[in-house]
Motif scaffolding. Structure first.
Motif, PDB file in Angstrom:
ATOM      1  N   MET A   1       0.845  -1.189   0.000  1.00  9.61           N
ATOM      2  CA  MET A   1       0.000   0.000   0.000  1.00  9.61           C
ATOM      3  C   MET A   1       0.886   1.246   0.000  1.00  9.61           C
ATOM      4  O   MET A   1       1.730   1.405   0.874  1.00  9.61           O
ATOM      5  CB  MET A   1      -0.906  -0.010   1.237  1.00  9.61           C
ATOM      6  N   ALA A   2       0.710   2.095  -0.985  1.00 12.46           N
ATOM      7  CA  ALA A   2       1.541   3.299  -1.100  1.00 12.46           C
ATOM      8  C   ALA A   2       0.819   4.499  -0.499  1.00 12.46           C
ATOM      9  O   ALA A   2      -0.398   4.640  -0.627  1.00 12.46           O
ATOM     10  CB  ALA A   2       1.880   3.564  -2.558  1.00 12.46           C
ATOM     11  N   SER A   3       1.575   5.361   0.166  1.00 17.01           N
ATOM     12  CA  SER A   3       1.018   6.578   0.740  1.00 17.01           C
ATOM     13  C   SER A   3       2.117   7.631   0.781  1.00 17.01           C
ATOM     14  O   SER A   3       3.290   7.328   0.588  1.00 17.01           O
ATOM     15  CB  SER A   3       0.479   6.324   2.146  1.00 17.01           C
ATOM     16  N   PHE A   4       1.709   8.890   1.017  1.00 14.17           N
ATOM     17  CA  PHE A   4       2.730   9.931   1.107  1.00 14.17           C
ATOM     18  C   PHE A   4       2.383  10.912   2.224  1.00 14.17           C
ATOM     19  O   PHE A   4       1.221  11.033   2.639  1.00 14.17           O
ATOM     20  CB  PHE A   4       2.890  10.674  -0.228  1.00 14.17           C
ATOM     21  N   SER A   5       3.405  11.592   2.707  1.00 11.20           N
ATOM     22  CA  SER A   5       3.232  12.613   3.734  1.00 11.20           C
ATOM     23  C   SER A   5       4.105  13.804   3.371  1.00 11.20           C
ATOM     24  O   SER A   5       5.044  13.678   2.577  1.00 11.20           O
ATOM     25  CB  SER A   5       3.632  12.076   5.115  1.00 11.20           C
ATOM     26  N   ILE A   6       3.774  14.957   3.933  1.00 13.20           N
ATOM     27  CA  ILE A   6       4.538  16.176   3.653  1.00 13.20           C
ATOM     28  C   ILE A   6       5.004  16.789   4.974  1.00 13.20           C
ATOM     29  O   ILE A   6       4.208  16.993   5.891  1.00 13.20           O
ATOM     30  CB  ILE A   6       3.685  17.193   2.873  1.00 13.20           C
ATOM     31  N   GLN A   7       6.299  17.055   5.061  1.00 12.26           N
ATOM     32  CA  GLN A   7       6.875  17.715   6.224  1.00 12.26           C
ATOM     33  C   GLN A   7       7.357  19.103   5.817  1.00 12.26           C
ATOM     34  O   GLN A   7       7.921  19.267   4.737  1.00 12.26           O
ATOM     35  CB  GLN A   7       8.055  16.919   6.806  1.00 12.26           C
ATOM     36  N   THR A   8       7.143  20.068   6.693  1.00 12.53           N
ATOM     37  CA  THR A   8       7.558  21.445   6.429  1.00 12.53           C
ATOM     38  C   THR A   8       8.739  21.810   7.314  1.00 12.53           C
ATOM     39  O   THR A   8       8.742  21.499   8.508  1.00 12.53           O
ATOM     40  CB  THR A   8       6.407  22.424   6.714  1.00 12.53           C
ATOM     41  N   ARG A   9       9.729  22.447   6.717  1.00 13.54           N
ATOM     42  CA  ARG A   9      10.842  22.955   7.522  1.00 13.54           C
ATOM     43  C   ARG A   9      11.178  24.364   7.041  1.00 13.54           C
ATOM     44  O   ARG A   9      10.945  24.717   5.878  1.00 13.54           O
ATOM     45  CB  ARG A   9      12.075  22.050   7.432  1.00 13.54           C
ATOM     46  N   THR A  10      11.729  25.152   7.944  1.00 19.47           N
ATOM     47  CA  THR A  10      12.050  26.541   7.640  1.00 19.47           C
ATOM     48  C   THR A  10      13.559  26.737   7.594  1.00 19.47           C
ATOM     49  O   THR A  10      14.277  26.324   8.514  1.00 19.47           O
ATOM     50  CB  THR A  10      11.459  27.488   8.702  1.00 19.47           C
ATOM     51  N   LEU A  11      14.042  27.326   6.516  1.00 20.30           N
ATOM     52  CA  LEU A  11      15.464  27.575   6.363  1.00 20.30           C
ATOM     53  C   LEU A  11      15.898  28.749   7.226  1.00 20.30           C
ATOM     54  O   LEU A  11      15.066  29.479   7.781  1.00 20.30           O
ATOM     55  CB  LEU A  11      15.789  27.867   4.891  1.00 20.30           C
ATOM     56  N   ALA A  12      17.203  28.936   7.318  1.00 20.75           N
ATOM     57  CA  ALA A  12      17.750  30.018   8.142  1.00 20.75           C
ATOM     58  C   ALA A  12      17.297  31.389   7.661  1.00 20.75           C
ATOM     59  O   ALA A  12      17.160  32.333   8.454  1.00 20.75           O
ATOM     60  CB  ALA A  12      19.273  29.937   8.158  1.00 20.75           C
ATOM     61  N   ASN A  13      17.053  31.512   6.354  1.00 19.99           N
ATOM     62  CA  ASN A  13      16.620  32.808   5.812  1.00 19.99           C
ATOM     63  C   ASN A  13      15.106  33.012   5.906  1.00 19.99           C
ATOM     64  O   ASN A  13      14.566  34.001   5.407  1.00 19.99           O
ATOM     65  CB  ASN A  13      17.071  32.942   4.359  1.00 19.99           C
ATOM     66  N   GLY A  14      14.439  32.059   6.537  1.00 18.32           N
ATOM     67  CA  GLY A  14      12.996  32.195   6.738  1.00 18.32           C
ATOM     68  C   GLY A  14      12.138  31.549   5.676  1.00 18.32           C
ATOM     69  O   GLY A  14      10.915  31.476   5.826  1.00 18.32           O
TER      70      GLY A  14
END
Length: 345
Positions: A1-14
């Motif tokens: 079973m295939a699935s996906f997720s999304i993670q958010t990260r913020t760089l040093a410059n915002g």
């Protein structure tokens, strides 16, 4: 079973980055995982959805890859694809085959590769409107690579690249033409075309250039449509005719439309000899070339045969026809396009 997720990260410059991770599980254990990072969340979501669908449909397996040049060769060699590809697209695909971008692996194409290609094309004087075709047609080929050739490519990169290329003004769509011939230019064209068709008054292959010119304006037809009209599709009682396979971006064939023959269009048809299945049994390219040579000899600049179609639509508007009525003649299914010809725009 295939699935996906999304993670958010913020760089040093915002700035934010969005990492889409696709996983495949079997019996509760992860058997496959791959991820890709994007600048925009919607791109990450699109990639995740496409990758998930791909894994669901084809399963986990090693797809073959090749250079973009070899992928283009495969496209050219597939008669079902190539024979149904327009002349402009064929020219662009052959040209891309000889560009540096053709050496990149089909699944390794990146946005900066497309930027470099566009910059190279721009450096030799190619306009953004022309470079736009490079990007659009390459994307079209790459979208077919997996389902048709089982070759892994990266068509999703265009979702990220195109807005950037537009912002950098490396690509852009053509400006809407507003060129209309003046009455003086049309009079000169009639004289020049009449002289040209008189070279062989009784000879085989004599093209009635003047009749075709007038008919093109009255009917707003493309020259290919004019030269494809059949006597069997003419309704003399209602003064209508079936235009077969009218151009439509959504369909290549079967776009048959009944259109009225307004003004003197019906009378021009009646003047033509009926010893052929087609009313104007001539090569559309020969008609266009004859028009271009007469136009050039007269010193008329920046006038294309296709501008006669716009001239015809403009005249109908000026006579008081509504947008819906003009669309019945021009064959436009999207009425918004006709606003470009509407004098009250």
């Amino acid at each position: 079973m295939a699935s996906f997720s999304i993670q958010t990260r913020t760089l040093a410059n915002g700035e934010a980055r969005f990492k889409a991770t696709v996983t495949v599980k079997k019996n509760g254990s992860i058997i496959h995982r791959e991820a890709k990072t994007f600048k925009r969340k919607e791109l990450a979501r699109t990639w995740g959805k496409n990758k998930t669908s791909e894994l669901e449909e084809f399963g986990i397996k090693q797809y073959k890859t090749t250079s973009i040049g070899q992928l283009l060769d495969q496209f050219i060699g597939d008669r079902n694809l190539w024979d149904n590809t327009g002349r402009t697209k064929q020219y662009v695909i052959k040209m891309l085959r000889d560009c540096n971008i053709a050496n990149i692996e089909s699944d390794k194409l990146k946005t900066n590769d497309l930027i470099e290609h566009c910059n190279l094309r721009k450096s030799v004087g190619t306009k953004p409107q022309t470079i736009y075709h490079d990007i659009a047609y390459l994307r079209s080929v790459m979208k077919k690579s997996l389902p048709v050739f089982n070759i892994k490519s990266s068509p999703e990169i265009f979702d990220e690249a195109v807005p950037i290329l537009i912002d950098m003004r490396l690509i852009g769509k053509s400006n809407k033409r507003t060129r209309r011939p003046t009455e003086n230019e049309l009079d000169k064209l009639r004289e020049g075309l009449l002289e040209r068709q008189s070279f062989r008054p009784n000879g085989k292959g004599r093209i009635p250039f003047v009749d075709i010119l007038e008919f093109s304006i009255l009917t707003c037809m493309r020259i290919g449509e004019v030269c494809s009209l059949r006597w069997g599709d003419l309704n003399k009682i209602h003064k209508t005719i079936i235009v077969r396979d009218r151009k439509d971006p959504r369909k290549k064939e079967g776009n048959h439309m009944i259109m009225p023959l307004l003004g003197g269009a019906f009378d021009i048809i009646q003047k033509q000899p009926s010893n052929n299945e087609r009313i104007f049994p001539y090569n559309s390219r020969s008609v266009t070339v004859g028009f271009q040579r007469v136009r050039n000899n007269l010193g008329i600049t920046d006038l294309r045969y296709h501008d006669l179609r716009r001239e015809g639509a403009s005249r109908l508007f000026e006579k008081g026809y509504s947008i819906e009525e003009v669309a019945q003649v021009t064959g436009h299914r999207n009425l918004n396009i006709l606003w470009g010809n509407h004098p009250k725009k």
